[in-house]
Each structure stands twice: as C-alpha cells, then as structure tokens.
Design a protein around this motif. Structure first.
Motif, PDB file in Angstrom:
ATOM      1  N   LYS A   1      -3.792   9.754  11.468  1.00  0.00           N
ATOM      2  CA  LYS A   1      -4.892   8.807  11.281  1.00  0.00           C
ATOM      3  C   LYS A   1      -6.047   9.398  10.475  1.00  0.00           C
ATOM      4  O   LYS A   1      -6.500   8.770   9.494  1.00  0.00           O
TER       5      LYS A   1
ATOM      6  N   ASP B   1       0.825  -1.203   0.000  1.00  0.00           N
ATOM      7  CA  ASP B   1       0.000   0.000   0.000  1.00  0.00           C
ATOM      8  C   ASP B   1       0.864   1.260   0.000  1.00  0.00           C
ATOM      9  O   ASP B   1       0.562   2.230  -0.696  1.00  0.00           O
TER      10      ASP B   1
ATOM     11  N   VAL C   1      -0.432   2.893  13.449  1.00  0.00           N
ATOM     12  CA  VAL C   1      -1.718   3.098  12.785  1.00  0.00           C
ATOM     13  C   VAL C   1      -1.821   2.208  11.542  1.00  0.00           C
ATOM     14  O   VAL C   1      -2.851   1.573  11.299  1.00  0.00           O
ATOM     15  N   LEU C   2      -0.761   2.162  10.762  1.00  0.00           N
ATOM     16  CA  LEU C   2      -0.774   1.330   9.556  1.00  0.00           C
ATOM     17  C   LEU C   2      -0.973  -0.145   9.913  1.00  0.00           C
ATOM     18  O   LEU C   2      -1.755  -0.859   9.263  1.00  0.00           O
ATOM     19  N   ASP C   3      -0.269  -0.594  10.964  1.00  0.00           N
ATOM     20  CA  ASP C   3      -0.410  -2.000  11.388  1.00  0.00           C
ATOM     21  C   ASP C   3      -1.829  -2.283  11.870  1.00  0.00           C
ATOM     22  O   ASP C   3      -2.407  -3.328  11.540  1.00  0.00           O
ATOM     23  N   GLU C   4      -2.387  -1.370  12.650  1.00  0.00           N
ATOM     24  CA  GLU C   4      -3.742  -1.566  13.177  1.00  0.00           C
ATOM     25  C   GLU C   4      -4.772  -1.668  12.051  1.00  0.00           C
ATOM     26  O   GLU C   4      -5.745  -2.412  12.164  1.00  0.00           O
ATOM     27  N   GLN C   5      -4.546  -0.925  10.988  1.00  0.00           N
ATOM     28  CA  GLN C   5      -5.500  -0.907   9.888  1.00  0.00           C
ATOM     29  C   GLN C   5      -5.143  -1.898   8.776  1.00  0.00           C
ATOM     30  O   GLN C   5      -5.750  -1.882   7.705  1.00  0.00           O
ATOM     31  N   LYS C   6      -4.146  -2.751   9.061  1.00  0.00           N
ATOM     32  CA  LYS C   6      -3.735  -3.783   8.099  1.00  0.00           C
ATOM     33  C   LYS C   6      -3.318  -3.169   6.758  1.00  0.00           C
ATOM     34  O   LYS C   6      -3.619  -3.701   5.683  1.00  0.00           O
ATOM     35  N   VAL C   7      -2.627  -2.038   6.842  1.00  0.00           N
ATOM     36  CA  VAL C   7      -2.110  -1.353   5.658  1.00  0.00           C
ATOM     37  C   VAL C   7      -0.644  -1.755   5.503  1.00  0.00           C
ATOM     38  O   VAL C   7       0.162  -1.556   6.416  1.00  0.00           O
TER      39      VAL C   7
ATOM     40  N   LEU D   1      -6.760   7.503   1.698  1.00  0.00           N
ATOM     41  CA  LEU D   1      -7.182   6.207   1.152  1.00  0.00           C
ATOM     42  C   LEU D   1      -8.524   6.315   0.429  1.00  0.00           C
ATOM     43  O   LEU D   1      -8.757   5.615  -0.561  1.00  0.00           O
ATOM     44  N   ARG D   2      -9.389   7.195   0.910  1.00  0.00           N
ATOM     45  CA  ARG D   2     -10.675   7.384   0.254  1.00  0.00           C
ATOM     46  C   ARG D   2     -10.520   8.015  -1.134  1.00  0.00           C
ATOM     47  O   ARG D   2     -11.266   7.720  -2.054  1.00  0.00           O
TER      48      ARG D   2
ATOM     49  N   ALA E   1      -7.137   8.345   6.427  1.00  0.00           N
ATOM     50  CA  ALA E   1      -8.479   7.973   5.983  1.00  0.00           C
ATOM     51  C   ALA E   1      -8.891   8.777   4.758  1.00  0.00           C
ATOM     52  O   ALA E   1      -9.455   8.225   3.793  1.00  0.00           O
TER      53      ALA E   1
END
Length: 328
Positions: free
Chosen positions: A284, A160, A185-191, A291-292, A288
């Motif tokens: 964070k 990503d 944050v990236l790890d938490e969101q599986k990015v 990515l949107r 968002a």
C-alpha cells in the motif's frame, strides 16, 4: 577477434521409448501443438544472434563440421549443458548462459572438462551463488532485449495496471498472502487492473494487454535475468515489482540441498524503472509512491543504456576476446 564466432545451441530431446523416436515425436508435437514458442534459453540464443546481426559481426550457428576441423577455435555453447556432456569437444569452450540452476549439478565441471574456460550465468546474484564453486571462471552476462520489437505504444490506456503473474510455487499460500491483499488494496482505491499469467499467453496477447495498461505489477519470487519484465520496461511501461529478496526458493534445491540469499525478482533495475515492494504490508505505501511518480519513470531509457541487443552482443564479444587472449 574479427573472424566469425562459433555459436551452438540445442534443446535436449532424448529418445523415450525406442531408438530415434525423438524424430517422429517432434513431428507429431509440431502437428498437434503448432509452432513452439521459444523458451527462455532459446530466446538467449536468438537474441544474441540478432545482436551480432545488428552490430554486423559474423557468426556460424551449429556448424559442427567446421568446429571439429578447427579445434583451436572457441566453441560458444549458449545451452543447454547436454551439448558439453554429450559431445567430445576438443575446443576451448564458453558455456552459458543457458546452463543448470546450481553448480552442485556438476561440481567437478572443470576437472571433467578442462577446456571450459568460462561459465556465463544470466545475472549477478546467480553469479555470486556459483562463485564459491566455480571461482572467477563464472561471469554474469545478460542477453539483450529487442528494442525495435518492444517499443512504446501510442494507444489509449484503459487499465491502471496489468498484473503479470509469474508465481511458480506455493500458489495457494501466495494467493492468500500476496495476491488477494494486493488486489484488495487496488479495489479499495478504485485502481483498475487485469491479469496475464506466465506460460499461458502469446506474444500478441501480452502486447495487446500492455497497450491498454499504464503500468505493470510484476509478481515473481525471483528471476535470474527476467526477459519478460525487461521487455515490458522496453515499452516504457513502469513496473511496481514484488521483490521480497531472501532465499532462492526453487524446491528442487531449497531448503535441503541449497540455501542461498539474497535473490531478486528484478536483478537489472534502477529508479527509472519503477518501485519495488517486499510483501503485502509494504504494497500500500509503495503503491502510493508509485502512483505519485508514475509520469516521472523512464524505464525504456534504462533498457537502452544497459540491455540492448547491440550492447549485450558487444559484452559477449569482450568475453570471447578475453578468453582468446588467454589462449594465445
């Protein structure tokens, strides 16, 4: 101005231990380290000459014999400033964009060298920083990006983000306050992400990592122009950029000698390039947003409109013509 332009560039390489030892040292460095990768100022010179080639404008490069015989012609000294200080120029001079970082290094430039007609710096915030000392003789001018070398990749994107790490100072503090929270944050969101570190990669390594990356997270305190992130934009790769603003952080100057603000890590930019965030807390929500909108960005269009080799060479010629008209 249709006659060839006179361009000069060299890196300072003084003798260190005995007279003329710079020559064998240079040879030994070449043998041990291989061919040296051009630095930022060398790239300015290279890309300006490429720009002249693209628009078909003639130039002479480091032709000191010619310029000495034609003292009325402009000497365009890309850098570094030792070229002005060490040679007895009779010609009118356009100096830059590869100069010193702040005018306190040569506050009396125009008194010592009245033949310097313009000083070019790589971007507008740096121009604003120089202006109190140098007035309207300082101009912001960016060198162009080679959009044939840096172009979109038709490849499978397996990451990503590529995190481009160019943090220069306070590494431990920045790791704690910025890098660790961002990657958390990236790890938490599986990015998914991987890294590349400024000064520790080759052109091919950057290219290979960009080919497999959907986007880039750019981490740098501030940039005067920012060739690397602009090369990335030219590949049509959007950027989520840390742009904290605030003071110029160079510890050689700040906070004791110079306090200047605001600065930027992405001084050439518009909404087509991506999204900016100011700190870890801002990351964070801006992630968002990024990515949107990721499929809506058009960073290459921005570069093609503003920062091609051709456009920036034309801007340089316009400055030369302006100086030439003043001398007439």
């Amino acid at each position: 101005m249709d006659k060839p332009i006179n361009i000069f560039y060299s890196e300072p390489d003084p003798d260190r231990w005995f007279k003329y030892d710079r020559y064998p040292r240079k040879l030994i460095r070449r043998l041990v380290r291989g061919k040296q990768k051009p630095g930022g100022v060398a790239t300015i010179a290279i890309n300006l000459l490429k720009g002249f080639d693209r628009i078909g404008f003639p130039y002479r490069f480091n032709d000191y014999g010619y310029i000495r015989k034609h003292p009325g012609e402009i000497a365009c000294i890309i850098g570094k400033p030792h070229l002005v200080f060490e040679k007895k120029w009779k010609n009118p001079i356009i100096l830059g964009a590869g100069i010193y970082s702040h005018p306190i290094e040569c506050a009396d430039l125009f008194e010592q060298y009245p033949n310097v007609k313009r000083v070019l710096v790589p971007g507008e915030w740096m121009c604003d920083m120089f202006m109190p000392a140098y007035g309207n003789k300082v101009l912001g001018w960016p060198v162009g990006i080679d959009t044939e070398q840096w172009k979109p990749y038709d490849s499978v994107k397996t990451f990503d983000f590529l995190i481009y790490y160019k943090i220069r100072w306070q590494h431990e503090q920045m790791e704690e306050e910025l890098v660790a929270p961002v990657t958390k944050v990236l790890d938490e969101q599986k990015v998914s992400y991987h890294f590349i570190k400024y000064g520790q990669y080759t052109h091919d390594e950057l290219t290979e990592k960009l080919k497999v990356s959907k986007a880039v997270i750019f981490l740098c305190e501030h940039e005067t122009q920012g060739l690397a992130y602009q090369q990335i934009l030219a590949t049509n790769t959007p950027i989520l950029a840390w742009d904290r603003g605030g003071f110029w952080q160079d510890p050689h100057y700040y906070p004791d000698r110079v306090k200047y603000q605001p600065v930027s890590s992405v001084p050439y930019w518009d909404e087509r390039c991506g999204v900016k965030f100011t700190d870890a807390n801002d990351f964070k929500p801006k992630l968002a947003v990024f990515l949107r909108k990721i499929n809506d960005f058009k960073p290459r269009d921005y570069i093609l409109e503003n920062l091609t080799l051709e456009k920036c060479a034309e801007k340089y010629l316009a400055i030369c013509r302006e100086v030439e008209a003043e001398l007439a």
